[in-house]
Write an enzyme that holds these catalytic residues in place. Structure first.
Site, PDB file in Angstrom:
ATOM      1  N   PRO A   9     113.810 -28.798  16.497  1.00 45.03           N
ATOM      2  CG  PRO A   9     113.940 -27.176  14.835  1.00 45.03           C
ATOM      3  CD  PRO A   9     112.956 -28.002  15.592  1.00 45.03           C
ATOM      4  CG  ASN A  10     119.325 -26.945  16.200  1.00 42.78           C
ATOM      5  OD1 ASN A  10     120.110 -27.732  15.671  1.00 42.78           O
ATOM      6  ND2 ASN A  10     118.797 -25.936  15.553  1.00 42.78           N
ATOM      7  NE  ARG A  17     120.132 -24.368  20.417  1.00 42.46           N
ATOM      8  CZ  ARG A  17     118.843 -24.247  20.146  1.00 42.46           C
ATOM      9  NH1 ARG A  17     117.994 -25.144  20.609  1.00 42.46           N
ATOM     10  NH2 ARG A  17     118.413 -23.262  19.420  1.00 42.46           N
ATOM     11  CE1 TYR A  22     117.171 -22.104  24.111  1.00 43.68           C
ATOM     12  CE2 TYR A  22     119.358 -22.097  23.104  1.00 43.68           C
ATOM     13  CZ  TYR A  22     118.011 -21.784  23.051  1.00 43.68           C
ATOM     14  OH  TYR A  22     117.492 -21.147  21.950  1.00 43.68           O
ATOM     15  CG  ASN A  75     110.830 -25.985  22.862  1.00 42.02           C
ATOM     16  OD1 ASN A  75     110.745 -25.182  21.921  1.00 42.02           O
ATOM     17  ND2 ASN A  75     111.763 -25.879  23.803  1.00 42.02           N
ATOM     18  CB  ALA A  78     114.257 -22.565  14.868  1.00 45.91           C
ATOM     19  CG  HIS A  81     110.581 -18.059  16.231  1.00 47.33           C
ATOM     20  ND1 HIS A  81     109.933 -17.561  17.345  1.00 47.33           N
ATOM     21  CD2 HIS A  81     111.649 -18.780  16.706  1.00 47.33           C
ATOM     22  CE1 HIS A  81     110.593 -17.941  18.438  1.00 47.33           C
ATOM     23  NE2 HIS A  81     111.633 -18.689  18.076  1.00 47.33           N
ATOM     24  CG  ASP A  88      97.817 -24.785   8.730  1.00 49.00           C
ATOM     25  OD1 ASP A  88      97.227 -23.888   9.372  1.00 49.00           O
ATOM     26  OD2 ASP A  88      98.209 -24.640   7.558  1.00 49.00           O
ATOM     27  CD  GLU A  99     104.688 -22.123  21.192  1.00 49.03           C
ATOM     28  OE1 GLU A  99     103.920 -22.459  20.268  1.00 49.03           O
ATOM     29  OE2 GLU A  99     105.273 -21.017  21.220  1.00 49.03           O
ATOM     30  CG  HIS A 101     109.342 -21.188  23.680  1.00 44.20           C
ATOM     31  ND1 HIS A 101     109.821 -21.795  22.546  1.00 44.20           N
ATOM     32  CD2 HIS A 101     108.083 -20.790  23.407  1.00 44.20           C
ATOM     33  CE1 HIS A 101     108.888 -21.751  21.617  1.00 44.20           C
ATOM     34  NE2 HIS A 101     107.821 -21.157  22.116  1.00 44.20           N
ATOM     35  CB  SER A 103     115.379 -18.996  26.213  1.00 42.54           C
ATOM     36  OG  SER A 103     114.786 -19.072  24.920  1.00 42.54           O
ATOM     37  NE  ARG A 108     117.198 -16.319  23.092  1.00 41.64           N
ATOM     38  CZ  ARG A 108     117.432 -17.518  22.543  1.00 41.64           C
ATOM     39  NH1 ARG A 108     116.563 -18.510  22.745  1.00 41.64           N
ATOM     40  NH2 ARG A 108     118.512 -17.717  21.803  1.00 41.64           N
ATOM     41  NE  ARG A 112     116.552 -16.616  19.341  1.00 42.65           N
ATOM     42  CZ  ARG A 112     116.998 -17.667  18.644  1.00 42.65           C
ATOM     43  NH1 ARG A 112     116.212 -18.689  18.412  1.00 42.65           N
ATOM     44  NH2 ARG A 112     118.235 -17.693  18.191  1.00 42.65           N
TER      45      ARG A 112
END
Ligand code: DQA
Length: 153
Positions: A9-10, A17, A22, A75, A78, A81, A88, A99, A101, A103, A108, A112
């Site tokens: 998301p986002n 953003r 970022y 990635n 949100a 977290h 699963d 994975e 990220h 940032s 942070r 997070r």
């Protein structure tokens, strides 16, 4: 070899953003840079998926099972977290996953600083910006080549 890159998301808002966090890179920049890097590996196909919905990401991961997908770069944004469902799904399909990220989540806010999803992954890259995706691609190709039976690049 096929690798699927999943963005949560986002991340479609990268570029506008929180540029202080970022940077100014867009999701299209990430896709272009990864496609460019993929040219260095023989027979590597990279597929891209972005969604703002947890269920769609869970469906996407589930549909990768037995689809010929050799690796996942994710990635979860949100959902990193919070999402036991994504954790699963990754455990269920058992496809090597890295994975990423943009940032450094460990520098942070405290909410997070824990990843629910990383426990289902080979490893995690955090804080390297767009380069993190490129490192993940190279590392995953390497891992798959060294660990699959009929290893093909
Ligand atoms: C992020 C970090 C997450 O905490 C955040 O919710 C994101 C992006 C990153 O790439 O740095 O959306 O995953």
């Amino acid at each position: 070899m096929k690798i699927c890159v999943i963005n949560g998301p986002n991340l479609q808002l990268l570029g506008i953003r929180e540029p202080d966090v970022y940077g100014k890179i867009t999701l299209d920049d990430i896709v272009a840079r990864m496609k460019n890097l993929a040219k260095n590996f023989k027979n590597l196909k990279v597929e891209f998926f972005q969604s703002n919905n947890e269920g769609d990401i869970v469906d996407k991961i589930g549909n990768l099972y037995n689809s010929g997908c050799d690796g996942i770069i994710i990635n979860p944004a949100a959902y990193t977290h919070t999402s036991i469902a994504i954790y699963d799904a990754l455990k269920a399909v058992n496809i090597p996953t890295i994975e990423v990220h943009i940032s450094n989540i460990y520098k942070r806010e405290s909410f997070r600083q824990h990843s629910v999803t990383a426990g289902a992954c080979l490893g995690q890259i955090s804080g390297l910006g767009i380069t993190g995706y490129e490192c993940a691609l190279s590392a995953l190709v390497d891992y798959i080549n060294n660990n699959s039976e009929n290893s093909k690049e």
